[in-house]
Scaffold this motif. Structure first.
Motif, PDB file in Angstrom:
ATOM      1  N   ILE A 152       0.822  -1.208   0.000  1.00 38.21           N
ATOM      2  CA  ILE A 152       0.000   0.000   0.000  1.00 38.21           C
ATOM      3  C   ILE A 152       0.855   1.257   0.000  1.00 38.21           C
ATOM      4  CG2 ILE A 152      -1.767   1.300   1.269  1.00 38.21           C
ATOM      5  CD1 ILE A 152      -2.736  -1.435   2.383  1.00 38.21           C
ATOM      6  N   GLY A 153       1.896   1.252   0.805  1.00 37.56           N
ATOM      7  CA  GLY A 153       2.752   2.424   0.957  1.00 37.56           C
ATOM      8  C   GLY A 153       2.653   2.955   2.372  1.00 37.56           C
ATOM      9  N   ASN A 154       3.316   4.073   2.626  1.00 41.41           N
ATOM     10  CA  ASN A 154       3.300   4.700   3.945  1.00 41.41           C
ATOM     11  C   ASN A 154       2.569   6.030   3.880  1.00 41.41           C
ATOM     12  OD1 ASN A 154       4.981   2.578   4.705  1.00 41.41           O
ATOM     13  ND2 ASN A 154       6.121   3.881   6.092  1.00 41.41           N
ATOM     14  N   THR A 155       2.066   6.433   5.029  1.00 37.44           N
ATOM     15  CA  THR A 155       1.335   7.690   5.117  1.00 37.44           C
ATOM     16  C   THR A 155       2.308   8.806   5.454  1.00 37.44           C
ATOM     17  OG1 THR A 155      -0.610   6.501   5.883  1.00 37.44           O
ATOM     18  CG2 THR A 155      -0.559   8.887   6.281  1.00 37.44           C
ATOM     19  N   ALA A 156       2.303   9.836   4.647  1.00 34.81           N
ATOM     20  CA  ALA A 156       3.135  11.007   4.916  1.00 34.81           C
ATOM     21  C   ALA A 156       2.494  11.834   6.030  1.00 34.81           C
ATOM     22  CB  ALA A 156       3.278  11.851   3.647  1.00 34.81           C
ATOM     23  N   PHE A 157       3.310  12.635   6.707  1.00 33.75           N
ATOM     24  CA  PHE A 157       2.820  13.505   7.766  1.00 33.75           C
ATOM     25  C   PHE A 157       1.870  14.537   7.171  1.00 33.75           C
ATOM     26  CE2 PHE A 157       3.477  17.294  10.566  1.00 33.75           C
ATOM     27  CZ  PHE A 157       2.890  16.762  11.702  1.00 33.75           C
ATOM     28  N   GLY A 158       0.686  14.663   7.767  1.00 31.65           N
ATOM     29  CA  GLY A 158      -0.315  15.586   7.244  1.00 31.65           C
ATOM     30  C   GLY A 158      -0.522  16.818   8.104  1.00 31.65           C
ATOM     31  N   TYR A 163       1.963   7.134  15.587  1.00 30.34           N
ATOM     32  CA  TYR A 163       0.588   6.805  15.216  1.00 30.34           C
ATOM     33  C   TYR A 163      -0.356   7.970  15.542  1.00 30.34           C
ATOM     34  CZ  TYR A 163      -4.022   4.644  15.400  1.00 30.34           C
ATOM     35  OH  TYR A 163      -5.351   4.370  15.219  1.00 30.34           O
ATOM     36  N   LEU A 164      -0.240   8.507  16.754  1.00 28.22           N
ATOM     37  CA  LEU A 164      -1.100   9.629  17.157  1.00 28.22           C
ATOM     38  C   LEU A 164      -0.894  10.845  16.262  1.00 28.22           C
ATOM     39  CD1 LEU A 164      -0.787   9.388  21.044  1.00 28.22           C
ATOM     40  CD2 LEU A 164      -2.800   8.811  19.660  1.00 28.22           C
ATOM     41  N   LEU A 165       0.354  11.130  15.939  1.00 27.34           N
ATOM     42  CA  LEU A 165       0.650  12.294  15.081  1.00 27.34           C
ATOM     43  C   LEU A 165       0.142  12.091  13.655  1.00 27.34           C
ATOM     44  CD1 LEU A 165       4.227  13.102  16.384  1.00 27.34           C
ATOM     45  CD2 LEU A 165       2.218  14.604  16.567  1.00 27.34           C
ATOM     46  N   LEU A 166       0.205  10.860  13.163  1.00 19.52           N
ATOM     47  CA  LEU A 166      -0.224  10.596  11.785  1.00 19.52           C
ATOM     48  C   LEU A 166      -1.735  10.476  11.623  1.00 19.52           C
ATOM     49  CD1 LEU A 166       2.288   8.003  10.269  1.00 19.52           C
ATOM     50  CD2 LEU A 166       1.953  10.391   9.609  1.00 19.52           C
ATOM     51  N   TYR A 167      -2.412   9.917  12.621  1.00 16.07           N
ATOM     52  CA  TYR A 167      -3.812   9.550  12.403  1.00 16.07           C
ATOM     53  C   TYR A 167      -4.809  10.160  13.382  1.00 16.07           C
ATOM     54  CZ  TYR A 167      -1.411   6.091   9.585  1.00 16.07           C
ATOM     55  OH  TYR A 167      -0.599   5.485   8.681  1.00 16.07           O
ATOM     56  N   VAL A 168      -4.361  10.647  14.534  1.00 18.59           N
ATOM     57  CA  VAL A 168      -5.296  11.137  15.542  1.00 18.59           C
ATOM     58  C   VAL A 168      -5.223  12.655  15.660  1.00 18.59           C
ATOM     59  CG1 VAL A 168      -5.985  11.030  17.976  1.00 18.59           C
ATOM     60  CG2 VAL A 168      -5.217   8.947  16.804  1.00 18.59           C
ATOM     61  N   GLY A 185      -1.283  12.452   5.710  1.00 19.98           N
ATOM     62  CA  GLY A 185      -1.051  12.981   4.369  1.00 19.98           C
ATOM     63  C   GLY A 185      -1.282  11.891   3.347  1.00 19.98           C
ATOM     64  N   GLU A 186      -0.710  12.093   2.170  1.00 19.71           N
ATOM     65  CA  GLU A 186      -0.899  11.097   1.119  1.00 19.71           C
ATOM     66  C   GLU A 186      -0.211   9.786   1.494  1.00 19.71           C
ATOM     67  OE1 GLU A 186       1.217  11.627  -2.594  1.00 19.71           O
ATOM     68  OE2 GLU A 186       2.695  12.894  -1.613  1.00 19.71           O
ATOM     69  N   THR A 187      -0.725   8.700   0.950  1.00 24.60           N
ATOM     70  CA  THR A 187      -0.081   7.407   1.108  1.00 24.60           C
ATOM     71  C   THR A 187       0.857   7.251  -0.064  1.00 24.60           C
ATOM     72  OG1 THR A 187      -1.961   6.474   2.272  1.00 24.60           O
ATOM     73  CG2 THR A 187      -0.446   4.916   1.256  1.00 24.60           C
ATOM     74  N   THR A 188       2.121   7.027   0.257  1.00 23.77           N
ATOM     75  CA  THR A 188       3.152   7.025  -0.771  1.00 23.77           C
ATOM     76  C   THR A 188       4.275   6.054  -0.375  1.00 23.77           C
ATOM     77  OG1 THR A 188       4.603   8.499  -2.030  1.00 23.77           O
ATOM     78  CG2 THR A 188       4.352   8.998   0.303  1.00 23.77           C
ATOM     79  N   SER A 189       5.327   6.012  -1.153  1.00 22.84           N
ATOM     80  CA  SER A 189       6.448   5.131  -0.821  1.00 22.84           C
ATOM     81  C   SER A 189       7.063   5.552   0.509  1.00 22.84           C
ATOM     82  CB  SER A 189       7.513   5.181  -1.916  1.00 22.84           C
ATOM     83  OG  SER A 189       8.206   6.402  -1.870  1.00 22.84           O
ATOM     84  N   ILE A 235      10.112   6.129   1.406  1.00 26.84           N
ATOM     85  CA  ILE A 235      11.104   7.205   1.301  1.00 26.84           C
ATOM     86  C   ILE A 235      10.424   8.552   1.173  1.00 26.84           C
ATOM     87  CG2 ILE A 235      13.024   8.126  -0.062  1.00 26.84           C
ATOM     88  CD1 ILE A 235      13.684   5.554   1.544  1.00 26.84           C
ATOM     89  N   LYS A 236       9.430   8.642   0.322  1.00 28.04           N
ATOM     90  CA  LYS A 236       8.688   9.906   0.163  1.00 28.04           C
ATOM     91  C   LYS A 236       7.955  10.282   1.448  1.00 28.04           C
ATOM     92  CE  LYS A 236       7.824  10.124  -4.806  1.00 28.04           C
ATOM     93  NZ  LYS A 236       6.762  10.104  -5.821  1.00 28.04           N
ATOM     94  N   ALA A 237       7.428   9.284   2.160  1.00 31.31           N
ATOM     95  CA  ALA A 237       6.705   9.544   3.402  1.00 31.31           C
ATOM     96  C   ALA A 237       7.636  10.130   4.457  1.00 31.31           C
ATOM     97  CB  ALA A 237       6.033   8.279   3.926  1.00 31.31           C
ATOM     98  N   ILE A 238       8.892   9.683   4.479  1.00 30.63           N
ATOM     99  CA  ILE A 238       9.847  10.153   5.480  1.00 30.63           C
ATOM    100  C   ILE A 238      10.408  11.523   5.110  1.00 30.63           C
ATOM    101  CG2 ILE A 238      12.120   9.747   6.543  1.00 30.63           C
ATOM    102  CD1 ILE A 238      11.432   6.732   6.368  1.00 30.63           C
ATOM    103  N   ILE A 239      10.873  11.674   3.878  1.00 29.27           N
ATOM    104  CA  ILE A 239      11.571  12.903   3.518  1.00 29.27           C
ATOM    105  C   ILE A 239      10.713  13.895   2.730  1.00 29.27           C
ATOM    106  CG2 ILE A 239      13.859  11.857   3.596  1.00 29.27           C
ATOM    107  CD1 ILE A 239      13.806  11.785   0.529  1.00 29.27           C
ATOM    108  N   GLY A 240       9.529  13.459   2.357  1.00 30.17           N
ATOM    109  CA  GLY A 240       8.644  14.341   1.591  1.00 30.17           C
ATOM    110  C   GLY A 240       8.994  14.304   0.105  1.00 30.17           C
TER     111      GLY A 240
END
Length: 153
Positions: free
Chosen positions: A61-67, A131-136, A141-145, A147-152
């Motif tokens: 699926i990929g990883n969720t970027a910080f939103g 988890y709290l910072l990403l989803y609660v 943010g977008e679900t992506t690879s 590497i992109k999720a970590i560094i943008g």
């Protein structure tokens, strides 16, 4: 609040593994060796379930970027890298500690076990915070690879 299923389940398992480590630590202090061994095995299985769910989600699926807000993204990124480093270190220490315990190398197991446990408590705490910072606290943010999720990007 609409929480994502797989990250919620995987976070549950990592927190459960730390709770089981704490119980296992209390059991060995009481000299309940058999119960300690079973509890620590359950903790390892719980951590493995976390890893299987996390790795599967990352691959398929990929990883969720910080939103959250851009002005705190750098702090989140530093925190995430710290968590990933701690988790990797904790996993290696955990495998070594389990190996030493199963091989009855008690002298080394007793020496490394408390260090491993403390590292793992921090892994669970920081993992829960991610988890709290990403989803609660913020919408993911977008679900992506990964590497992109970590560094943008």
């Amino acid at each position: 609040m609409n929480l994502p299923v797989l990250p919620t389940i995987s976070t549950f398992f990592i927190v459960l593994s730390a709770v089981l480590v704490a119980i296992g630590w209390a059991l060995i202090k009481q000299r309940k060796i058999n119960a300690h061994k079973k509890t620590m095995t359950a903790a390892a299985i719980s951590a493995l379930l976390f890893f299987i769910i996390y790795a599967s989600r990352t691959i398929f699926i990929g990883n969720t970027a910080f939103g959250g807000p851009d002005d705190i993204k750098i702090y989140y990124t530093i925190f995430l890298i710290f968590h990933i480093t701690l988790a990797t270190t904790g996993a290696v220490f955990g495998l070594v500690t389990l190996y030493l315990g199963y091989k009855n190398n008690i002298k080394k197991h007793r020496k490394i076990g408390p260090i491993t446990s403390v590292i793992w408590f921090f892994v669970a705490i920081t993992g829960g915070a991610v988890y709290l910072l990403l989803y609660v606290f913020y919408h993911g943010g977008e679900t992506t690879s990964v590497i992109k999720a970590i560094i943008g990007g």
